[in-house]
Every structure is written in C-alpha cells, then in structure tokens.
Scaffold this active site. Structure first.
Site, short mmCIF file in Angstrom:
data_model
loop_
_atom_site.label_atom_id
_atom_site.label_comp_id
_atom_site.label_asym_id
_atom_site.label_seq_id
_atom_site.Cartn_x
_atom_site.Cartn_y
_atom_site.Cartn_z
N HIS C 140 18.44 83.93 -1.14
CA HIS C 140 19.19 82.72 -0.80
C HIS C 140 18.52 81.91 0.30
O HIS C 140 19.14 81.06 0.89
CB HIS C 140 20.63 83.08 -0.41
N GLY C 141 17.27 82.25 0.60
CA GLY C 141 16.47 81.40 1.50
C GLY C 141 16.61 81.67 2.98
O GLY C 141 16.28 80.81 3.79
#
Lengths: 289, 420, 175
Positions: C140-141
């Site tokens: 999710h970065g």
C-alpha cells in the site's frame, strides 16, 4: 433365572469390559510370562523416579543408542517436568555434546553442528537400510514408543482383573524380561545362525545379542551396576520416553475422579429429592405436577 | 403425545423470537414438558448418554483435527506430536480413543435394553430401524477413525476390511481398488478415510435428530411395555428424567475417566504403536473390541463370500426384528421363556466377542460356529416361534397400576392383578 | 407440588444450588484443555528459542535477512551516510516520533535490527527502496527511512524492533 437389577447392570458392564479386554490377547504365548516387576509409575498414584530415569538415560546413551534411534524425543524433553529432571542448562550441555546434521548452507551443502535443545535425538543410522546392513539384516526398532508397542498375553481371567488393578506396565515388564532373558539354547531347538536364544521373546530367537551385562555402565548415584538394575532402569526410561506425561495424567486423574464422585453424589441426592413426591405418593400424580 | 404447547415465552425478546422461530417452544415441549413414563429404570438413561458421547467425540475430534496430519508419512508422528507437544494433547487423544469405546459400551447397552423390553415393536419399527442405521454409521466411523494413527493395526485392519468387498463376484476387485485409490491401502486411502471420518459424525447427528423425532411421535417404551394411558402414567421430562439421566451420566463419566486417566491403552492394541509397515503383517490382526463378535462370525464361515454375507447379515438382521418377533406381549418382563433365550443371546454375543480375539484354529472355530448358529437362530427361529407358543405372564393394565402394586423387580413373578 | 416446610425448602434449594454449582465448575474446567490446545505447542515454543547471528559476513550497506519465530528480521549494516541521514531528521515532524539513537544499541550505531513486517497490514517491505533510502512496502505504498521509521504512507508505526543483544562485537543474540 432371576437377578436384581443392580447385579444385572454389573453383569452387563463387566461382560462388556471383559469383551473389551480381548484384542490385547491376540497373541498366543508358548513360554514363561514376564514376571511383574514393581514400578514407581504403576498404580493410581504412580510417578516417575527422576534418578531412575537419569540412570536409564545413561544406559540408553552409552549402550542402546549405538543401534536404536529415539526419533520422537528432543533434548529439551530431558528438562521437562515429570521426567528425568535435568536442568535446562544440563540438557543444553548434553545437547551440545551431540553432532546434529543441519543445512543446506549457502554453498548447498549439509553440515554438522552441536545440538541445541530444540533438536531431536540424532539416529545412529542414516536410514533403515543402513541399519539393517550394520545388524545382520535385522532392523533395530526405534525406541520412542517401544514400551507401549510391546505387551504379552495375560489370559482369562487376569485381563479382567487388570482393568481394576490398573496394570498398564506390560511393556516395561516385557522389555526388562527380554533383557534378562538370554539363556543357552535348548538342544532340541534349531535356530538360524546369528540369532540368540531368549526365554521371553516370541519364537525365542532374537536378532539382538545380549546388549547388557554386569558392570557395563557406572552410575554416579551408587546404584548397583548389574544387569538386574540396568534392565529396570532402562525399561523405566523407555516408559517415560513413550509416555512422558504419565505423572501429570495420573495427577489430573485423581482430581477428576474426586470431582466426578462428588458430582455423582450430589446428583444422586438431587435425583432422590426431585423424585421424592412422586415416589411417596404415586397415586396422587395428576397433571405432571 | 402432542397436545398444544404449554410454553409461555418470558420477556420481550423471547416473545419476539418465538413468533418468528419457535425454537424455545420446541425445546420446551420436547425436553421440558414432554410426558415421560414415570416407571423408566436406569437402562433408559443410555440414550441421553449416547448423545453426550457423540458431543464429546465431535468436540475432541474437531480439536484433534487441528493438529493431525493425514499423510501416510506424517500421520503416526503427528499423533505423537499431539501426545507429547500439544497442550493437553495427551488428554484430548485419550478422551477421543477411549470415548469411542465408551460410545460403543453405551450403544450396546442401549440396544440390549431395546431387545429385552420390545422397544422395537409396533409402533416403534422406524425408530428401531433408524437406530440400526445409526449403529452402522457408528461402526463405519469407528473403523475409519482407527486407521488414522497409521499404526500396524490401522493399516492391516484397513487392508482386511476393505478386502471384504473383493468377495463379491465380478465387481469385487475393481470395487476394492476404487476404495483404496491405489493398488493397496496407502496414502490416498488414508486421506479419503480422514475426510469421511470427519463427515460421518455429522450424518450421525442428523440421523439422531430423526431418531429423537420418531421417538417423540410415539413416545418412550417403558419396562411394562404398556403404553401410557393417562397423565397418571407420566411425569414431565424435566426435572424427572433430566436428573436421572444426569446422575447416570456422571457415573458413566467416572468409568470413562478411569480408562482415560489410569488405563488409557487397555482397550487398544499394542501393535498400533508400531508405525504401519506394508511389508510386515502382524501375527494376529484383531479389530477393536466392539467389532469382535462380527469378526468371529466372519471367520466361522469357511467360504469367503458367505462369510462376508454372514458378517453383514448379522447386523442387518437387526432391522427385521420388529417383524421376526411375533409376540403380542411387548416387554420381556412378562415373557419368562423369552428371558432365558435373551440372556443366552447376550452370553452368545460375549462368547463370540471372546472368540473374535482368538486365532481361528481348532476348538475356537468349532465354538464360533456353534455360537454363530445360535446368533442367527435367535432371530430366525426362536423369536418367531416364541411369539406363537410362549405362555406369557399377565401384563398390567397401566403403568400407574404397575407402580401402585409395587415396582416389579426384573424377573420376579408379578403378584396377581385385579382384572378390569 | 405439596407444601413443604421452609426448612426443608432451604435444604432442597441448597442441594440444587450445590449440584448446579459443581456442575458449572466442571463444565468450565473442561473448557480449559479445549482452548489451551490452540496455544503454540511445546515444539513451536522450542523452535522460537533465541538465535545467534554472526555479523562478520555482513558488508557495509548490506542487509542480512534471517527468520526468528517465523518473522523476517532485517539486520542492516548501515553506512555513515545512512546514519547521518537518519539523525538529520526533525523528530517532532515524524508520524511516529522516535530518535534514531533509541533504535540502536549504544556503541553499535551502524547496526540496525528490525522486524521486517510493515506495521500497516503485515507485508514485508523491500530494502533500499523508496524516497528515504530505507524500505518501501509494495502493498500500500508505506515508506520507511534508514532508521526504519515510517515517513509516508498508511502505516501507523515505525518498524518494530525484536529483542536482541550483542554477545560480542560481531555476534548478536535475537530473542
């Protein structure tokens, strides 16, 4: 044929359990029965004797482990409660005396390293075939559950009494008997070369030569260094190896039995109280009151 | 036995629920208000005990399944891991293995009770047949479960039992290979046996629901064999039957605990602590004790196919009991000649069980043949004829009358009853 | 029900209450093994014993990955540049404020030992990636710096530290 209900129930229970004891008798025996020895772990209050288990472990380590594996036990088990009672440090040091296979390493090779608590006892042979080759074709069985995998036929009515006397030590009795049971082959018997005569082994011809003899293993605690002592101690050790939680089982068993007897008693009196009105005045029973 | 329900939901939530799903009312009318004959003795508590044991087996089984591995190379060791490393694993395993034996003790007592008191007679034929189906399911479940530890007896017992089906002409061998999933019992067999062993107890639970439903439609039998005629003959299930069931359940648990904690391997076989070896057959292959009578019957017949037929026949014949027993009198209490044949039958079953553990040689085979003949003769000859020729004792007019005269001990002659 | 004296009534109630209580105790006690068996068994606990890791082979800037208790452990031999970058940050402006000094052992600033599990939803971040020269989680970065602290992205906390100590300058014991 008249019998009060209680006797009938006893008959039925006893009959069913007599039936239930039967599979254990499947083998016929044509020799002497192993003598019943006294074990510290027998009976409802039985527990292992740590000193005996430590001596038994010493015998296993110095003698039996040369041919017999103990695959299901780990070094950490030596420090578990209810067992030989080694300290964790002692068990760790014992473990590090062994060489254990590990790997592959980054080069893709297997390597050896000192044992750790979590490791299993290493086997003396790489596989069954190697074991057979080193033992004249016979496979020395793994000893992890050996004491539960061996028994002898008790015959009727002894197998019924065994339920009540809680005789569960057939395995250690048999193993101790075999270890002591080597003797001269009777002249009439023919035996293949390399076999050994044993009074208690089924068929009387066993591949294993007598593994134990007097003064083979010295004990630190002054116990006698003779075959009788060795056979008892190693059999007790093997029973622990097969059933390490025996002490905890019997202890919990006592608590559960006391609890259940109290509960059954309370329920009996409750039942009597609940039924008192119906029993006392059977003619007054109206609308399921 | 259904009248309109006496259940009154208490509180707003229960009223709301009862209108939408009257489960509380169902529980109440089935297990609280349900009219139960007042003269039931302790032999009647084993139905409840069986339900309890089914629960015990399912719960311990589900929990064991969290740790067991159904692969031929790992099964034996996974059971040992449960025994050694899993918290309370040894307790759960011994509860499950001894629980199976206790389950069968209870079912045999339950069945013999039914046979003695004529509980299979009209209108309880379907109830009885559902019971036979339950018994068959139990036997299948027990057999499948015993293979799972993958010891010597597991493996060879599986081999022998599945080989039964090779007795059937033409389809026999392909059928056996279908069961095995291979050329011998092996890993595919173990996996499918595990799957079925997990499934069947829930099938049993479903059939138990039908069994209890069938029971509640016709009502319980009772030691007199006379149906309840008025409210004077019955009491409410709760608390009267409930407390009686609970008491004997506690006593039953004492026996159960005796085995689990003190002699946990008594009912098993030492050879099953030897890992399965397809190259070595144990000297004497023996099934678990609860199959021994049928094993004896199988081996008594010298022909393979007929032996298998006799084995299955000896169980299936139970289903025909309602029609084989021609007597108009239901309860064995009032049938003095029947009683003797019945107890002889019980002894015959015990004898067959003992013989099932003996090697099939010499005098043991002869004895097994004699007992097998009696076993089948009991159903096919004795019961039909007894019904026609037996002189029965007078049956009480009602349960209340039997109770008022004095609880008649089993087997004692009843004092003469007034007519009318 | 016929009327009973109040004394008998109390006696009967006591019996019923006692029976119910004993029954309830039994039922509760029988739950203990059923729940307890789900806890890690003895062999799992034994396998989770502390492990020793030799730091010698880990070069400057290299990250060694080992497993302890089934969790990935990153052992990061930081360069001087990595340490300076980590210490230059204004701690107050971090999403999860923590000084770099707190995340290493005294006298061993170049060794950063982390549990390599993203504190968002448990993926394993990739080393030497992202805007902060630290770790980047592809799920999710989330982005972590050279001290393993969360800088950007949905993860709420810095990468966790396993219990460990230096048994010598070139060997650590994790666990």
């Amino acid at each position: 044929m008249t019998m009060p209900t209680r006797t009938l129930r006893l008959f039925a229970f006893a009959g069913v359990f007599t039936l239930a004891g039967l599979p254990a008798l499947a083998q016929e025996h044509d020799g002497p029965q192993p003598p019943r020895l006294k074990w510290s772990f027998a009976g409802p209050f039985g527990k292992y004797d740590p000193g005996q288990l430590q001596r038994g472990f010493k015998i296993y380590k110095e003698v039996c482990a040369n041919c017999h594996s103990l695959n299901l036990l780990s070094f950490r088990n030596l420090a578990d409660p209810g067992g030989p009672d080694f300290s964790v440090a002692q068990a760790d040091s014992l473990a590090s005396d062994y060489k254990v296979k590990d790997g592959p390493n980054d080069a893709g090779e297997m390597f050896e390293r000192p044992g750790r608590l979590a490791d299993r006892f290493p086997a003396p042979f790489a596989n069954d075939q190697a074991a057979r080759a080193a033992n004249g074709g016979a496979l020395p069985p793994d000893m992890s559950v050996l004491a539960k995998a061996r028994t002898y036929e008790r015959g009727f009515p002894w197998f019924v009494f065994d339920i009540f006397t809680q005789y569960q030590e057939q395995g250690p009795d048999y193993i101790a008997a075999v270890l002591r049971g080597y003797a001269e082959k009777p002249k009439a018997m023919t035996m293949a070369p390399g076999m050994n005569y044993n009074m208690y082994y089924p068929g009387h011809a066993i591949g294993m030569p007598p593994p134990l003899s007097d003064n083979q293993v010295t004990f630190d605690d002054g116990a006698p260094a003779n075959l009788e002592q060795y056979s008892k101690d190693v059999s007790a050790f093997l029973m622990w190896a097969a059933e390490p939680h025996l002490t905890a089982r019997k202890r919990l068993g006592l608590q559960v039995m006391v609890f259940l007897i109290v509960l059954a008693g309370l329920l009996y009196f409750t039942k009597k109280k609940v039924w008192a009105d119906v029993k006392a005045h059977p003619e007054k029973l109206e609308d399921n009151a | 036995m259904s009248g309109h329900s006496t259940y009154q939901p208490q509180g707003a939530f229960m009223k709301w629920l009862e209108r939408r799903l009257p489960i509380a009312g169902l529980m109440h009318s089935s297990f609280v208000a349900y009219p139960t004959p007042r003269n039931l003795n302790y032999w009647w508590t084993f139905g409840g005990i069986l339900s309890f044991m089914l629960g015990v087996q399912i719960i311990t089984g589900v929990v064991l399944a969290m740790h067991y591995t159904a692969h031929a190379d790992m099964a034996f060791n996974s059971v040992e891991t449960i025994m050694r490393d899993v918290n309370y694993g040894w307790l759960l395993r011994y509860l499950h293995s001894n629980g199976a034996s206790m389950f069968f003790v209870a079912v045999y007592i339950h069945m013999f009770r039914g046979m003695y008191y004529g509980s299979y007679k009209e209108p309880r034929e379907v109830l009885w047949i559902l019971g036979v189906i339950l018994y068959l399911l139990m036997m299948a479940t027990g057999f499948l479960g015993y293979t799972l530890p993958w010891g010597q007896m597991s493996y060879w017992g599986a081999t022998v039992i599945t080989n039964f089906f090779s007795a059937f002409p033409l389809i026999g061998d392909p059928l056996v290979m279908l069961l095995w999933g291979g050329y011998a019992v092996g890993n595919p067999t173990l996996n499918r046996f595990y799957s079925l062993h997990y499934l069947l107890p829930f099938v049993i639970a479903g059939v138990v629901v039908l069994h209890i439903w069938a029971l509640h439609v016709v009502g319980q039998n009772n030691p007199t064999g006379v149906d309840p005629k008025s409210a004077k003959d019955t009491v409410a299930f709760t608390p009267y039957a409930t407390v009686k069931d609970s008491f004997l359940m506690a006593v039953f648990c004492i026996v159960f605990a005796w085995f689990v904690f003190y002699v946990p391997n008594y009912l098993g076989h030492a050879d099953n602590y030897i890992p399965a070896n397809p190259a070595v057959t144990p000297q004497h292959i023996v099934p678990e004790w609860y199959y021994l009578p049928f094993y004896a019957i199988l081996r008594a017949i010298p022909n393979k196919l007929l032996g298998v037929c006799a084995l299955f026949g000896s169980i299936l014949i139970l289903a025909f009991l309602p029609w084989l027993d021609t007597s108009r009198v239901r309860s064995g209490r009032y049938r003095p000649l029947f009683k003797q044949f019945f107890w002889l039958f019980v002894v015959c079953c015990l004898g067959l069980g003992w013989l099932g553990a003996k090697p099939p040689e010499g005098v043991y085979v002869i004895a097994a043949r004699i007992l097998t003949i009696y076993y089948f003769a009991y159903f096919i000859v004795v019961l039909p004829l007894l019904g026609i020729f037996e002189k029965t004792r007078p049956v009480p007019n009602s349960i209340a009358e039997a109770v008022l005269v004095g609880d008649v001990p089993l087997g004692a002659s009843a004092p003469p009853l007034r007519h009318g | 029900m016929t009327t009973v004296s109040s004394a008998e009534h109390t006696r009967r109630d006591f019996l019923y209450i006692a029976t119910a209580a004993v029954g309830a105790v039994g039922a509760a006690a029988s739950l203990v093994p059923l729940v307890s068996q789900m806890n890690p068994d003895a062999s799992t606990i034994a396998a989770g014993a502390p492990i020793d890791v030799d730091l010698g082979p880990v070069a400057d800037g290299q990250i060694l990955k080992v497993f302890w208790r089934s969790k990935p452990i990153f052992i990061f031999h930081r360069t001087k540049k990595d340490i300076d970058e980590a210490r230059a940050v204004q701690v107050g402006r971090l999403p999860d404020p923590e000084t770099d000094q707190k995340r290493v052992k005294d006298g061993h600033d170049q060794w950063l030992v982390l549990i390599g599990i993203c504190t968002h939803l448990g993926c394993i971040p990739i080393a030497h990636q992202g805007e902060y020269d630290g770790f980047f989680c592809p799920c999710h970065g989330s982005q972590y710096d050279t001290s393993g602290r969360i800088r950007k992205g949905p993860a709420p906390k810095n990468l966790a530290l396993p219990p460990y100590e230096f048994v010598s300058d070139s060997k650590i014991r994790i666990g």
